[in-house]
Design a protein around this motif. Sequence first.
Motif, PDB file in Angstrom:
ATOM      1  N   THR A  20      -7.428 -16.353  47.591  1.00  0.00           N
ATOM      2  CA  THR A  20      -6.176 -15.760  47.128  1.00  0.00           C
ATOM      3  C   THR A  20      -5.732 -16.495  45.879  1.00  0.00           C
ATOM      4  O   THR A  20      -5.953 -17.695  45.738  1.00  0.00           O
ATOM      5  N   GLY A  21      -5.125 -15.782  44.949  1.00  0.00           N
ATOM      6  CA  GLY A  21      -4.659 -16.400  43.717  1.00  0.00           C
ATOM      7  C   GLY A  21      -4.066 -15.383  42.772  1.00  0.00           C
ATOM      8  O   GLY A  21      -3.932 -14.206  43.110  1.00  0.00           O
ATOM      9  N   ASN A  22      -3.715 -15.859  41.588  1.00  0.00           N
ATOM     10  CA  ASN A  22      -3.087 -15.003  40.591  1.00  0.00           C
ATOM     11  C   ASN A  22      -3.975 -14.760  39.376  1.00  0.00           C
ATOM     12  O   ASN A  22      -3.679 -13.910  38.562  1.00  0.00           O
ATOM     13  N   LYS A  23      -5.061 -15.525  39.249  1.00  0.00           N
ATOM     14  CA  LYS A  23      -5.972 -15.345  38.127  1.00  0.00           C
ATOM     15  C   LYS A  23      -7.216 -14.636  38.625  1.00  0.00           C
ATOM     16  O   LYS A  23      -7.600 -14.782  39.773  1.00  0.00           O
ATOM     17  N   TYR A  24      -7.824 -13.888  37.759  1.00  0.00           N
ATOM     18  CA  TYR A  24      -9.035 -13.179  38.146  1.00  0.00           C
ATOM     19  C   TYR A  24     -10.030 -13.228  37.008  1.00  0.00           C
ATOM     20  O   TYR A  24      -9.680 -13.536  35.871  1.00  0.00           O
ATOM     21  N   ASP A  25     -11.279 -12.962  37.328  1.00  0.00           N
ATOM     22  CA  ASP A  25     -12.318 -12.854  36.310  1.00  0.00           C
ATOM     23  C   ASP A  25     -12.542 -11.382  36.014  1.00  0.00           C
ATOM     24  O   ASP A  25     -12.070 -10.515  36.737  1.00  0.00           O
ATOM     25  N   ARG A  26     -13.298 -11.108  34.969  1.00  0.00           N
ATOM     26  CA  ARG A  26     -13.589  -9.730  34.603  1.00  0.00           C
ATOM     27  C   ARG A  26     -15.088  -9.613  34.365  1.00  0.00           C
ATOM     28  O   ARG A  26     -15.685 -10.468  33.738  1.00  0.00           O
ATOM     29  N   VAL A  27     -15.684  -8.581  34.909  1.00  0.00           N
ATOM     30  CA  VAL A  27     -17.097  -8.316  34.654  1.00  0.00           C
ATOM     31  C   VAL A  27     -17.202  -7.080  33.782  1.00  0.00           C
ATOM     32  O   VAL A  27     -16.459  -6.121  33.951  1.00  0.00           O
ATOM     33  N   GLU A  28     -18.100  -7.142  32.836  1.00  0.00           N
ATOM     34  CA  GLU A  28     -18.354  -5.996  31.962  1.00  0.00           C
ATOM     35  C   GLU A  28     -19.295  -5.056  32.697  1.00  0.00           C
ATOM     36  O   GLU A  28     -20.449  -5.394  32.944  1.00  0.00           O
ATOM     37  N   ASP A  29     -18.785  -3.917  33.091  1.00  0.00           N
ATOM     38  CA  ASP A  29     -19.583  -2.971  33.865  1.00  0.00           C
ATOM     39  C   ASP A  29     -19.763  -1.641  33.136  1.00  0.00           C
ATOM     40  O   ASP A  29     -20.112  -0.640  33.731  1.00  0.00           O
ATOM     41  N   GLY A  30     -19.494  -1.649  31.837  1.00  0.00           N
ATOM     42  CA  GLY A  30     -19.635  -0.429  31.058  1.00  0.00           C
ATOM     43  C   GLY A  30     -18.360   0.375  30.956  1.00  0.00           C
ATOM     44  O   GLY A  30     -18.266   1.303  30.170  1.00  0.00           O
ATOM     45  N   SER A  31     -17.355   0.041  31.770  1.00  0.00           N
ATOM     46  CA  SER A  31     -16.084   0.749  31.677  1.00  0.00           C
ATOM     47  C   SER A  31     -15.293   0.187  30.498  1.00  0.00           C
ATOM     48  O   SER A  31     -15.636  -0.857  29.943  1.00  0.00           O
ATOM     49  N   MET A  32     -14.230   0.861  30.133  1.00  0.00           N
ATOM     50  CA  MET A  32     -13.477   0.486  28.941  1.00  0.00           C
ATOM     51  C   MET A  32     -12.950  -0.950  28.999  1.00  0.00           C
ATOM     52  O   MET A  32     -13.051  -1.687  28.038  1.00  0.00           O
ATOM     53  N   GLY A  33     -12.394  -1.370  30.122  1.00  0.00           N
ATOM     54  CA  GLY A  33     -11.817  -2.712  30.202  1.00  0.00           C
ATOM     55  C   GLY A  33     -12.553  -3.646  31.127  1.00  0.00           C
ATOM     56  O   GLY A  33     -12.134  -4.772  31.322  1.00  0.00           O
ATOM     57  N   THR A  35     -14.148  -4.685  35.003  1.00  0.00           N
ATOM     58  CA  THR A  35     -13.594  -4.660  36.350  1.00  0.00           C
ATOM     59  C   THR A  35     -13.098  -6.050  36.726  1.00  0.00           C
ATOM     60  O   THR A  35     -13.800  -7.040  36.510  1.00  0.00           O
ATOM     61  N   ALA A  36     -11.894  -6.137  37.276  1.00  0.00           N
ATOM     62  CA  ALA A  36     -11.343  -7.417  37.724  1.00  0.00           C
ATOM     63  C   ALA A  36     -11.994  -7.800  39.040  1.00  0.00           C
ATOM     64  O   ALA A  36     -12.081  -6.991  39.957  1.00  0.00           O
ATOM     65  N   VAL A  37     -12.460  -9.044  39.109  1.00  0.00           N
ATOM     66  CA  VAL A  37     -13.094  -9.551  40.321  1.00  0.00           C
ATOM     67  C   VAL A  37     -12.532 -10.927  40.665  1.00  0.00           C
ATOM     68  O   VAL A  37     -11.797 -11.521  39.900  1.00  0.00           O
TER      69      VAL A  37
END
Length: 57
Positions: A20-33, A35-37
């Motif tokens: 649990t937390g407030n920060k997240y990582d992002r993976v480049e999955d081909g979508s515009m922004g 995906t937050a993971v």
Amino acid sequence: MEETEEPEQPKYRCTECGWTGNKYDRVEDGSMGGTAVCGSEGGCTGQLKLNRVPDHT
């Protein structure tokens, strides 16, 4: 009377590892922004859910 500031409650919860937390990582999955993971330091890339925090009334 002095107001005390409560610590910020975690906003997100990982469906894979339970982090649990407030920060997240992002993976480049081909979508515009991307995906937050999961933002855990262990490198988990599980999907996030909003962490339901009970209202204080």
